[in-house]
Motif scaffolding. Sequence first.
Motif, short mmCIF file in Angstrom:
data_model
loop_
_atom_site.label_atom_id
_atom_site.label_comp_id
_atom_site.label_asym_id
_atom_site.label_seq_id
_atom_site.Cartn_x
_atom_site.Cartn_y
_atom_site.Cartn_z
N ILE A 1 4.80 -6.60 3.99
CA ILE A 1 3.94 -6.58 2.81
C ILE A 1 2.90 -5.48 2.92
CG2 ILE A 1 2.22 -7.88 1.50
CD1 ILE A 1 5.05 -8.83 1.03
N LEU A 2 2.35 -5.29 4.11
CA LEU A 2 1.33 -4.26 4.32
C LEU A 2 1.87 -2.88 3.95
CD1 LEU A 2 -1.38 -3.18 5.35
CD2 LEU A 2 -0.45 -3.28 7.68
N PHE A 3 3.08 -2.55 4.38
CA PHE A 3 3.60 -1.22 4.11
C PHE A 3 4.09 -1.07 2.67
CE2 PHE A 3 3.14 -0.82 8.61
CZ PHE A 3 2.81 0.53 8.77
N ALA A 4 4.53 -2.17 2.07
CA ALA A 4 4.85 -2.12 0.64
C ALA A 4 3.58 -1.88 -0.17
CB ALA A 4 5.54 -3.41 0.20
N ALA A 5 2.50 -2.58 0.21
CA ALA A 5 1.21 -2.39 -0.46
C ALA A 5 0.68 -0.98 -0.23
CB ALA A 5 0.20 -3.42 0.04
N LEU A 6 0.85 -0.47 0.97
CA LEU A 6 0.44 0.90 1.28
C LEU A 6 1.14 1.89 0.36
CD1 LEU A 6 -0.99 2.95 3.22
CD2 LEU A 6 1.09 2.86 4.61
N ARG A 7 2.43 1.70 0.16
CA ARG A 7 3.19 2.60 -0.72
C ARG A 7 2.70 2.49 -2.16
NH1 ARG A 7 7.32 0.85 2.96
NH2 ARG A 7 7.92 -0.91 1.64
N LEU A 8 2.52 1.28 -2.64
CA LEU A 8 2.08 1.09 -4.02
C LEU A 8 0.70 1.67 -4.26
CD1 LEU A 8 2.32 -0.16 -6.86
CD2 LEU A 8 1.36 -2.28 -5.89
N ILE A 9 -0.26 1.34 -3.41
CA ILE A 9 -1.64 1.78 -3.64
C ILE A 9 -1.78 3.28 -3.42
CG2 ILE A 9 -4.04 1.47 -2.98
CD1 ILE A 9 -2.71 -0.87 -4.51
N ARG A 10 -0.98 3.85 -2.50
CA ARG A 10 -1.03 5.31 -2.38
C ARG A 10 -0.53 5.97 -3.65
NH1 ARG A 10 1.86 9.59 1.81
NH2 ARG A 10 1.07 11.43 0.71
N CYS A 11 0.52 5.42 -4.24
CA CYS A 11 1.06 6.00 -5.47
C CYS A 11 0.12 5.83 -6.65
CB CYS A 11 2.42 5.38 -5.79
SG CYS A 11 3.75 5.92 -4.69
N GLU A 12 -0.86 4.93 -6.53
CA GLU A 12 -1.82 4.70 -7.62
C GLU A 12 -3.24 5.05 -7.23
OE1 GLU A 12 0.78 1.15 -9.80
OE2 GLU A 12 -1.11 0.64 -8.79
N SER A 13 -3.43 5.67 -6.06
CA SER A 13 -4.77 5.94 -5.55
C SER A 13 -5.58 6.86 -6.46
CB SER A 13 -4.70 6.54 -4.15
OG SER A 13 -3.97 7.76 -4.14
N ALA A 14 -4.91 7.75 -7.18
CA ALA A 14 -5.63 8.65 -8.09
C ALA A 14 -6.42 7.89 -9.14
CB ALA A 14 -4.63 9.59 -8.78
N LEU A 15 -5.91 6.72 -9.55
CA LEU A 15 -6.60 5.92 -10.56
C LEU A 15 -7.93 5.40 -10.05
CD1 LEU A 15 -3.52 3.86 -11.82
CD2 LEU A 15 -4.31 6.11 -12.59
N PHE A 16 -7.97 5.04 -8.77
CA PHE A 16 -9.19 4.49 -8.20
C PHE A 16 -10.21 5.60 -7.92
CE2 PHE A 16 -5.50 1.89 -6.73
CZ PHE A 16 -5.61 0.96 -7.75
#
Length: 377
Positions: free
Chosen positions: A132-147
């Motif tokens: 789950i940690l690495f799936a979350a890492l992938r998702l949040i990295r792909c959306e980090s520009a929004l934050f």
Amino acid sequence: MNMRFLLKGFEVELFTGSFTGKNVGVAASVTEDLSEFVIEPDQRNLEFITSPERQYSVLREALLSPRRKLRKWLAQRNLTILPGSTLSLGNSNYFERSDPLNPYHELIENTYGTDVVTSSVHINLGIEDSSILFAALRLIRCESALFLALSASSPFLDGRSTGVHSQRWIQFPKTPKQVPLFVNHDHYVSWFKTQLDKGIMWNERHFWSSVRPNGDRRPHDLNRLEIRICDLITDCDLLLAVTALIELRILTLIHGVEQLDPLEVSNLNVNELALLSDLNDIAAAKTSIDSTLNHWVDGKSIKCRDWIEELLESVSPLAMEMDMIETLKPIQHVLNNGNQAIQWLDRYSHGESIEALIQQSISSMEQEESTTHQDIS
């Protein structure tokens, strides 16, 4: 869904200075008197770390209490806490060492200079399950520009407008320069050791990316996701809103990994996703919520504002279930009225000086701390 809140904590970097907005370095002295603060290599800023908590009401006070203590200490020396994530009115031509005898600080100064003299907020969310940690890492990295777009607060440097919304992210030396989209923990460990063996990373701390896994014994023992891309968010309600949006995305991911993990959903391969994310981060640093980005699902262009609206809509059912709708509201305020950088630049374009803008924001920070303290009392 019957979801439970994740543990959350923050690492908050702050600049200190005069009430006129000029940076003044006192970190070494502060840390002698206030144990919750630690020095950065340049003593014009310092950091405090909150303890992991699940409830947002507790987190709010955890963010404000150290600021009150620091402000009281500074006020006795006619100094204050400064807003923004760069040396807005400071001097980036020299490095002001907090510990002249620290060899690691010397290495940072000689390698990067004042490019690292910034302030930010790192958001940590506890995730112990490796997959789950690495799936979350992938998702949040792909959306980090929004934050980053929501948090941008560094349009000034050395008393001038830089032409971008997050000068901090533009100048900060991301290390290593290219980071893959990790497919699992083993991939991360192998890559991590290669960076150390080649001297690209000096030690386990020398991994400066938008998002990274973290834990007590990196790269092996990991228990949290650290989002490092955000500029300093002085408005605690907005910081908690951004954190809530990230947490809701991760909780949704936990409920259905196959629906949100970029490895499962995207039409792009891992190399394309890593490049897309990095380019999005730079685009968001330049024009934040006004930027045009490329979506990780299909690579198609999308307005940053529209993407954030999509995220808010997607998490709305879970937010209602977990009573977090009110917590998210400051994000809509940013979409309607602009983030810190946009508001500053708008007023600057109408003739207000950078000094006046910083001074007004100093008062706003102080008022937030004072009002909240009275309300709690």
